[in-house]
Design a protein around this motif. Structure first.
Motif, PDB file in Angstrom:
ATOM      1  N   ARG A  85      31.298  23.467  48.625  1.00 36.14           N
ATOM      2  CA  ARG A  85      31.306  24.708  49.412  1.00 36.14           C
ATOM      3  C   ARG A  85      30.816  25.836  48.520  1.00 36.14           C
ATOM      4  NH1 ARG A  85      37.296  27.482  49.661  1.00 36.14           N
ATOM      5  NH2 ARG A  85      37.477  27.643  47.417  1.00 36.14           N
ATOM      6  N   SER A  88      34.247  30.340  45.843  1.00 40.08           N
ATOM      7  CA  SER A  88      35.086  31.450  46.281  1.00 40.08           C
ATOM      8  C   SER A  88      34.765  32.687  45.450  1.00 40.08           C
ATOM      9  CB  SER A  88      36.557  31.085  46.106  1.00 40.08           C
ATOM     10  OG  SER A  88      37.338  32.258  46.111  1.00 40.08           O
ATOM     11  N   LEU A  91      38.636  33.157  43.593  1.00 37.55           N
ATOM     12  CA  LEU A  91      39.185  32.093  42.753  1.00 37.55           C
ATOM     13  C   LEU A  91      38.186  31.583  41.722  1.00 37.55           C
ATOM     14  CD1 LEU A  91      41.616  30.026  42.541  1.00 37.55           C
ATOM     15  CD2 LEU A  91      40.245  28.533  44.001  1.00 37.55           C
ATOM     16  N   VAL A 174      40.178  21.698  50.238  1.00 36.52           N
ATOM     17  CA  VAL A 174      40.129  22.693  49.160  1.00 36.52           C
ATOM     18  C   VAL A 174      40.911  22.200  47.945  1.00 36.52           C
ATOM     19  CG1 VAL A 174      40.912  25.017  48.482  1.00 36.52           C
ATOM     20  CG2 VAL A 174      39.784  24.665  50.694  1.00 36.52           C
ATOM     21  N   PHE A 175      42.116  21.695  48.175  1.00 37.51           N
ATOM     22  CA  PHE A 175      43.003  21.399  47.048  1.00 37.51           C
ATOM     23  C   PHE A 175      42.795  19.998  46.469  1.00 37.51           C
ATOM     24  CE2 PHE A 175      45.219  24.999  49.008  1.00 37.51           C
ATOM     25  CZ  PHE A 175      45.470  25.773  47.877  1.00 37.51           C
ATOM     26  N   MET A 178      39.846  19.617  43.966  1.00 35.49           N
ATOM     27  CA  MET A 178      39.966  20.143  42.598  1.00 35.49           C
ATOM     28  C   MET A 178      40.201  18.998  41.614  1.00 35.49           C
ATOM     29  SD  MET A 178      42.164  23.609  43.178  1.00 35.49           S
ATOM     30  CE  MET A 178      41.632  24.840  44.363  1.00 35.49           C
ATOM     31  N   SER A 237      38.888  32.811  51.953  1.00 29.34           N
ATOM     32  CA  SER A 237      39.908  32.662  50.909  1.00 29.34           C
ATOM     33  C   SER A 237      41.321  32.668  51.506  1.00 29.34           C
ATOM     34  CB  SER A 237      39.792  33.770  49.861  1.00 29.34           C
ATOM     35  OG  SER A 237      38.700  33.499  49.000  1.00 29.34           O
ATOM     36  N   SER A 240      41.799  29.296  52.941  1.00 32.72           N
ATOM     37  CA  SER A 240      41.848  28.253  51.911  1.00 32.72           C
ATOM     38  C   SER A 240      43.196  28.247  51.204  1.00 32.72           C
ATOM     39  CB  SER A 240      40.771  28.499  50.852  1.00 32.72           C
ATOM     40  OG  SER A 240      39.499  28.644  51.446  1.00 32.72           O
ATOM     41  N   ALA A 241      43.663  29.448  50.899  1.00 32.83           N
ATOM     42  CA  ALA A 241      44.774  29.572  49.949  1.00 32.83           C
ATOM     43  C   ALA A 241      46.131  29.709  50.604  1.00 32.83           C
ATOM     44  CB  ALA A 241      44.528  30.783  49.056  1.00 32.83           C
ATOM     45  N   PHE A 288      51.589  24.336  43.562  1.00 32.45           N
ATOM     46  CA  PHE A 288      50.240  24.111  43.013  1.00 32.45           C
ATOM     47  C   PHE A 288      50.430  23.855  41.526  1.00 32.45           C
ATOM     48  CE2 PHE A 288      46.073  26.019  41.542  1.00 32.45           C
ATOM     49  CZ  PHE A 288      45.282  25.016  42.065  1.00 32.45           C
TER      50      PHE A 288
HETATM   51  C1  QZP Z   1      42.744  28.338  47.018  1.00 28.84           C
HETATM   52  C2  QZP Z   1      39.762  30.569  47.596  1.00 28.84           C
HETATM   53  C3  QZP Z   1      46.661  28.075  44.447  1.00 28.84           C
HETATM   54  C4  QZP Z   1      45.284  28.628  44.577  1.00 28.84           C
HETATM   55  C5  QZP Z   1      44.271  27.819  43.841  1.00 28.84           C
HETATM   56  C6  QZP Z   1      44.953  28.772  45.996  1.00 28.84           C
HETATM   57  C7  QZP Z   1      43.573  29.196  46.343  1.00 28.84           C
HETATM   58  C8  QZP Z   1      43.186  30.492  46.090  1.00 28.84           C
HETATM   59  C9  QZP Z   1      41.950  30.935  46.494  1.00 28.84           C
HETATM   60  C10 QZP Z   1      41.103  30.069  47.161  1.00 28.84           C
HETATM   61  C11 QZP Z   1      41.490  28.775  47.428  1.00 28.84           C
HETATM   62  O1  QZP Z   1      39.488  31.733  47.337  1.00 28.84           O
HETATM   63  O2  QZP Z   1      39.024  29.804  48.203  1.00 28.84           O
END
Ligand code: QZP
Length: 402
Positions: A85, A88, A91, A174-175, A178, A237, A240-241, A288
Motif C-alpha cells: 500500500r 502511511s 507511521l 495492516v498489522f 509488518m 490512518s 488502519s490504526a 501491539f
Molecule cells: C497502524 C497508519 C500500532 C500502530 C502501528 C498502529 C498504526 C498506526 C498508523 C497506521 C497504521 O498510519 O497507517
C-alpha cells in the motif's frame, strides 16, 4: 532447542523467530531470552537486529534521526522493496513530512474534539454491556471487545454503518504484513482485492459524515495544511490504526480482570483507578507487541556497530516486562506505577490516537465497574496468532451483575 550464542566479535546472536507459532502463542519466555542474550541481538533467522530491554528500547524510540520510520515499521525495508500500500504519511514517514501530518492529526484529535465523544461512547458501552449481562455467560470478545470499538470509532471518524466488518480484514492486513511473508501474512492478504477498493472509497470526503473526525482532516486540507490527496491517506490512518488495536486492548483488559479477580475487586472499590488500570493493561498485555525501525546512518547500540539501512526489531512488549525496569513485571497490578510504559510507543511517533483509545476503554470499564460484581472465566480463552498483535479471539466469561 533454539540457541542464543555470542559471535566471536562478542555480539549476541539468536535463532529465535519472533514470527513463529511457538513465539506468538507465548511470547514471554522468548522475550526473556532476547533480553538476557544482550542489549542488542542479531536475529540470524532474518538478518535483522533486535532490542528487547527497556534501556535500549526507550532511547531508540526517542531517536528518530537515526532510527527512522521511512523504511517502514515492519520487517520489510521500503527502501529495498515496494510495500503493498502507499506508505502511511504518519507511521511510515520521517520529519519534515511527519511533523506536518502529525500536527494535523494532533489538532483533529485535540482534547475538546475528543471530549464531545465521551457521552456517546459511554452510552454504547452501557447498551452492549446490558445486553451481554442478560446472557450471563458469553464470549466477551464477540459481545463486547469487538462490537464496541467497531461501533464507536468508525462512528467518530464518520463512516457509514454498512460494511464495517471489512475494517477487521483491513486491520489484519495492516498489522500482519509488518511481519515476514509467512502464513499469517498470506492469510491476511488473501482478502486484499475485496477490501482495498472499499477502504479507499470510504476515505473520500463524500463518504464521511459532516462533523466527524474524518471531515476535520479534510478541513485541514481546505486550510492548506495538507493536500486533499494527503487528507484521504490520513483518514486511512484512522482506519488502519484505530480498530484492531482497541478491540484487542479491550479483550486483553477483560482477560486481565477475569484472570485476576482480586484486581477487579480493587477497581470496584476505587473506580477512579479505571485510567490507571488501563495503563497497567497496556504494560502487561501490550496489544501491539513489536515493530521495526531502519537505521538512517551507521550507528552503534550498547557499543555494537550497526550499519546504515539495517532493520531493528523493537519489542515494546518485552520492554514492558523487563525486570530491570519493573518490579515483579509478570504481576498484573492496577496500583503499580506504570509511567514510562511503552505500550503506546514513545517519541515523535507515540500513538496519536492514545487519548481516544483511553476514552473508549475507560467508558467500557466504567460501565462495567458500575454493573459487574465479578468476572469469571468459564472456558479457555483462545489466543490470536498474529505477526504483531497480542490478543484473544475467544473469551468465555460469566459476569455477575451487582
Ligand atoms: C497502524 C497508519 C500500532 C500502530 C502501528 C498502529 C498504526 C498506526 C498508523 C497506521 C497504521 O498510519 O497507517
Amino acid at each position: 532447542m533454539l540457541s542464543t550464542v555470542e559471535r566471536n566479535d562478542g555480539v549476541a546472536t539468536s535463532e529465535i523467530d519472533p514470527f513463529s507459532r511457538a513465539f506468538l502463542s507465548d511470547p514471554y519466555p522468548f522475550h526473556e531470552q532476547l533480553r538476557e542474550a544482550g542489549p542488542i541481538v542479531r536475529l540470524t533467522r532474518y538478518g535483522v537486529w533486535a532490542v528487547a530491554r527497556y534501556e535500549q528500547v526507550h532511547p531508540l524510540l526517542n531517536n528518530w534521526q537515526t532510527f527512522g520510520s521511512g523504511g517502514g515499521v515492519g520487517i520489510s525495508n521500503f527502501h529495498k522493496e515496494k510495500n503493498w500500500r502507499p506508505p502511511s504519511l504518519l507511521l511510515e514517514t520521517d520529519p519534515p513530512k511527519h511533523t506536518q501530518t502529525r500536527s494535523v492529526m494532533n489538532r483533529v484529535l485535540s482534547p475538546p474534539n475528543l471530549k464531545k465523544l465521551r457521552d456517546g461512547f459511554y452510552q454504547d458501552a452501557v447498551r452492549l454491556l446490558d445486553r451481554a449481562l442478560e446472557l450471563g455467560s458469553f464470549d466477551a470478545v464477540a459481545e463486547l471487545a469487538q462490537p464496541y470499538p467497531l461501533k464507536v470509532f468508525p462512528d467518530a471518524v464518520g463512516l457509514a454503518p454498512d460494511g464495517r466488518e471489512r475494517l477487521l480484514a483491513y486491520g489484519d492486513m495492516v498489522f500482519n504484513t509488518m511481519g515476514p511473508k509467512n502464513e499469517f501474512y498470506d492469510a491476511a492478504m488473501s482478502k486484499a482485492a475485496e477490501v482495498m477498493p472499499w477502504v479507499t472509497q470510504r476515505c473520500e470526503r463524500s463518504a464521511l459524515r459532516p462533523g466527524s473526525l474524518g471531515q476535520e482532516v479534510y478541513k485541514a486540507a481546505d486550510a492548506g495544511d495538507v493536500t486533499h490527496a494527503e487528507a484521504a491517506l490520513l483518514v486511512r490512518s484512522f482506519l488502519s490504526a484505530g480498530v484492531d488495536t482497541t478491540i484487542y486492548a479491550l479483550g486483553n483488559a477483560i482477560l486481565c480482570f477475569a484472570s485476576n479477580p482480586e484486581q477487579w475487586q480493587r477497581l470496584r472499590q476505587d473506580p477512579t483507578k479505571v485510567r490507571a488500570a488501563f495503563e497497567e493493561i497496556m504494560r502487561f498485555e501490550t496489544p501491539f507487541q513489536a515493530f521495526f525501525r531502519t537505521t538512517t546512518q551507521a550507528t552503534e547500540i550498547a557499543g555494537v556497530p550497526i550499519e546504515a539501512d539495517e532493520k531493528i526489531y523493537v519489542s515494546v512488549g518485552a520492554a514492558n516486562r523487563d525486570p530491570r525496569k519493573w518490579d515483579d513485571p509478570e504481576r498484573f497490578d492496577i496500583t503499580r506505577k506504570t509511567v514510562g510504559h511503552v505500550g503506546f510507543g514513545a517519541g515523535i511517533h507515540a500513538c496519536v490516537g492514545q487519548m481516544i483509545a483511553r476514552i473508549e476503554v475507560e467508558m467500557m470499564l466504567t460501565a462495567m465497574v458500575e454493573r459487574v460484581a465479578s468476572i469469571e472465566l468459564t472456558g479457555t480463552p483462545e489466543r490470536l496468532l498474529h505477526n504483531t498483535l497480542r490478543a484473544t479471539t475467544k473469551l468465555p466469561v460469566r459476569m455477575t451483575p451487582v
